[in-house]
Design a protein around this motif. Structure first.
Motif, PDB file in Angstrom:
ATOM      1  N   VAL A 379       0.840  -1.194   0.000  1.00  0.00           N
ATOM      2  CA  VAL A 379       0.000   0.000   0.000  1.00  0.00           C
ATOM      3  C   VAL A 379       0.876   1.245   0.000  1.00  0.00           C
ATOM      4  CG1 VAL A 379      -1.731   1.311   1.277  1.00  0.00           C
ATOM      5  CG2 VAL A 379      -1.911  -1.180   1.147  1.00  0.00           C
ATOM      6  N   MET A 380       1.907   1.253   0.841  1.00  0.00           N
ATOM      7  CA  MET A 380       2.796   2.402   0.899  1.00  0.00           C
ATOM      8  C   MET A 380       3.550   2.593  -0.414  1.00  0.00           C
ATOM      9  SD  MET A 380       2.010   3.522   3.748  1.00  0.00           S
ATOM     10  CE  MET A 380       3.151   4.886   3.672  1.00  0.00           C
ATOM     11  N   GLU A 381       3.875   1.494  -1.074  1.00  0.00           N
ATOM     12  CA  GLU A 381       4.548   1.603  -2.377  1.00  0.00           C
ATOM     13  C   GLU A 381       3.621   2.241  -3.403  1.00  0.00           C
ATOM     14  OE1 GLU A 381       7.282  -1.161  -5.284  1.00  0.00           O
ATOM     15  OE2 GLU A 381       5.586  -2.095  -4.268  1.00  0.00           O
ATOM     16  N   ARG A 382       2.353   1.883  -3.372  1.00  0.00           N
ATOM     17  CA  ARG A 382       1.391   2.499  -4.288  1.00  0.00           C
ATOM     18  C   ARG A 382       1.308   4.001  -4.044  1.00  0.00           C
ATOM     19  NH1 ARG A 382      -5.157   2.098  -4.017  1.00  0.00           N
ATOM     20  NH2 ARG A 382      -5.568   3.459  -5.784  1.00  0.00           N
ATOM     21  N   VAL A 383       1.274   4.397  -2.774  1.00  0.00           N
ATOM     22  CA  VAL A 383       1.246   5.822  -2.436  1.00  0.00           C
ATOM     23  C   VAL A 383       2.521   6.495  -2.922  1.00  0.00           C
ATOM     24  CG1 VAL A 383       1.215   7.464  -0.531  1.00  0.00           C
ATOM     25  CG2 VAL A 383      -0.291   5.471  -0.461  1.00  0.00           C
ATOM     26  N   ARG A 384       3.663   5.848  -2.704  1.00  0.00           N
ATOM     27  CA  ARG A 384       4.940   6.417  -3.141  1.00  0.00           C
ATOM     28  C   ARG A 384       4.967   6.641  -4.643  1.00  0.00           C
ATOM     29  NH1 ARG A 384       9.237   4.591  -5.618  1.00  0.00           N
ATOM     30  NH2 ARG A 384       8.471   2.449  -5.640  1.00  0.00           N
ATOM     31  N   GLN A 385       4.493   5.674  -5.410  1.00  0.00           N
ATOM     32  CA  GLN A 385       4.495   5.805  -6.861  1.00  0.00           C
ATOM     33  C   GLN A 385       3.584   6.944  -7.314  1.00  0.00           C
ATOM     34  OE1 GLN A 385       3.452   1.927  -8.339  1.00  0.00           O
ATOM     35  NE2 GLN A 385       5.505   1.104  -8.107  1.00  0.00           N
ATOM     36  N   ALA A 386       2.421   7.087  -6.668  1.00  0.00           N
ATOM     37  CA  ALA A 386       1.504   8.170  -7.031  1.00  0.00           C
ATOM     38  C   ALA A 386       2.130   9.531  -6.751  1.00  0.00           C
ATOM     39  CB  ALA A 386       0.195   8.018  -6.263  1.00  0.00           C
ATOM     40  N   MET A 387       2.820   9.651  -5.634  1.00  0.00           N
ATOM     41  CA  MET A 387       3.471  10.917  -5.300  1.00  0.00           C
ATOM     42  C   MET A 387       4.613  11.210  -6.258  1.00  0.00           C
ATOM     43  SD  MET A 387       3.528  10.565  -1.138  1.00  0.00           S
ATOM     44  CE  MET A 387       3.986  12.248  -0.797  1.00  0.00           C
TER      45      MET A 387
END
Length: 501
Positions: A379-387
């Motif tokens: 989940v945190m990786e998905r957030v990181r990629q979006a940012m």
């Protein structure tokens, strides 16, 4: 450079003979042609000899280009699906095998885009620069991507007013939400800290206090966003001034603690009470809830657009041994393992509590804890990629407890932390929190010896100490904590009231 060209074999068939290219590139006739010559020598009524076709270079190139287009189409689909790890080897092989292809610009474009998607901005810049500076023969017939590459270079290169890239150790200062709300003269405040040697300001991006659902909603965030109330646009005020003085600005975020979100949204996590053998709502948010994930991506994408240089994900609301039992987590676990999770089977009611506390867990618990940690990092990786799509140069720091370095089993059980797994998710730095709360709620600050051991253990697990930041008490006590920092390790001064639990 002495590269052997790839062998091309053509499958062109004719009624009485076939043609293929040998290793030297010459055309050889086999099978049917030999039979045809024998018939002519033996006489008799012969069928008309078919014309010998000629293989024009353009025909070979056309067939090869069709295959190349299919390779690039596959790479584009991988990019769209977020599977750039699979596309990278294919694109690199393309550049090696087809250095003069008119499709080379497109290959470089998707290679650069993939590096960007994975957060590897320096390698992306290398491909964009190569694309903008040199075009292969015949590229005029295909999209050149030159303009697009130059546009990405403009967007990825530092903007006017940005601080220079800092590669060495940093000296940071943590500033709380309440302090930022009361901030007066921004210019004077930043200049004073810069003169004291502060190179990074770590600003708390949102309120951490308050109870969700109370009559008067707690404060919101300190940056512009459409996803909640902006208490004050502190980031908009601070970032331009800080950059003028060569100071970086990082945002501190606790993703599971957002008190302005009402419980009626249904985004709360669920905790398990082993003595009572029942689940109850948690005060923290559920990382496995799809609706909350969408909210998180939207909110933090707005934060990335503020011009901030990095984001620190705090560890002060961990998914502990009794947390993470939401419906979404339990259903996802059951889908993966094909068996329903029984919380009662995770804890050994007859076990004796040891110093580490890990003996009270059954083997089933460790499978659950490992899965929960990996899925949370996804989940945190998905957030990181979006940012990163909004701010490709954004640095992402993950805070971990000291046990993540010195007692990995306890860190996995008590905090759902695994630095080796987190490293695979491409976090740029790790902040080692060195203040903990003991059962009597008084602060215990680890001494220099403990600090040095934690840094050494963490650097061994990561394989690199340059990616380690350390939280130290504020103010440092006569330089003892600073002296204990290993070479290449950055420090962030944190007030005692903002210590890790």
């Amino acid at each position: 450079m002495g590269r052997t060209p790839p062998v091309l074999r053509l499958g062109i068939s004719f009624p009485t003979w076939s043609c293929a290219r040998d290793r030297g590139g010459a055309v050889r006739r086999t099978g049917g042609l030999l039979l045809l010559l024998m018939l002519l020598l033996t006489g008799g009524c012969q069928p008309p000899r078919p014309p010998i076709p000629t293989i024009e270079p353009a025909q070979v190139a056309s067939l090869d280009l069709d295959a190349q287009r299919r390779v690039l189409e596959s790479a584009r689909r991988d990019f769209d699906d977020g599977r750039c790890v699979s596309a990278l080897p294919t694109l690199h092989r393309f550049l090696t095998a087809h250095p003069d292809s008119p499709l080379l610009p497109e290959a470089r474009w998707w290679l650069a885009r993939c590096y960007e998607q994975l957060g590897d901005v320096p390698r992306a810049l290398d491909q964009y620069r190569a694309l903008a500076g040199a075009m292969p023969r015949g590229a005029a017939a295909e999209p050149s991507y030159t303009g697009e590459a130059r546009q990405r270079l403009t967007e990825l290169d530092p903007h006017p007013g940005d601080p220079p890239t800092r590669s060495g150790p940093q000296t940071g200062l943590f500033v709380s939400y309440d302090q930022l709300l009361a901030l007066g003269d921004v210019e004077r405040w930043i200049l004073a800290h810069a003169q004291r040697g502060v190179t990074v300001l770590v600003l708390e991006a949102s309120s951490r206090r308050g109870t969700p659902g109370q009559a008067e909603q707690p404060g919101g965030v300190l940056f512009r966003t459409a996803w909640t109330t902006t208490s004050r646009n502190v980031f908009g005020e601070v970032i331009p001034v800080a950059h003028r003085h060569g100071v970086l600005v990082f945002a501190s975020v606790t993703v599971r603690r957002m008190p302005w979100l009402h419980p009626q949204l249904g985004w709360s996590d669920w905790a398990y009470d082993p003595p009572r053998r029942e689940r109850r709502p948690s005060i923290y948010l559920d990382l496995f809830n799809p609706a909350f994930q969408e909210y998180l991506v939207g909110l933090l994408t707005d934060l990335a657009q503020s011009g901030v240089d990095g984001v620190l994900f705090r560890a002060d609301a961990p998914v502990g041994p009794t947390e993470g039992f939401s419906r979404y987590a339990l259903e996802a676990y059951e889908r993966e393992f094909g068996a329903r999770l029984e919380p009662t089977a995770l804890y050994d009611s007859g076990g004796t509590e040891t110093r580490s506390g890990t003996d009270r867990f059954t083997p089933a618990f460790w499978r659950w804890a490992g899965w929960k940690t990996r899925e949370g990092l996804k989940v945190m990786e998905r957030v990181r990629q979006a940012m990163r799509r909004q701010a490709p140069r954004l640095q992402i720091i993950l805070e971990v407890h000291p046990d993540a370095a010195t007692n990995p089993a306890r860190a996995l059980a008590e905090y759902s932390e695994d630095v080796v797994e987190a490293k695979k998710r491409r976090f740029d730095r790790f902040l080692l929190g060195l203040q903990q709360l003991d059962p009597s709620t008084s602060l215990r600050v680890e001494g220099p010896a403990s600090l040095s051991t934690s840094i050494q253990r963490l650097s061994e697990r990561l394989g690199d100490r340059s990616g380690i930041w350390v939280a130290v008490p504020q103010p440092p006590d006569s330089g003892s904590s600073r002296a204990a920092l290993a070479h290449g390790v950055s420090s962030v001064s944190m007030p005692p009231g903002l210590a890790l639990p």
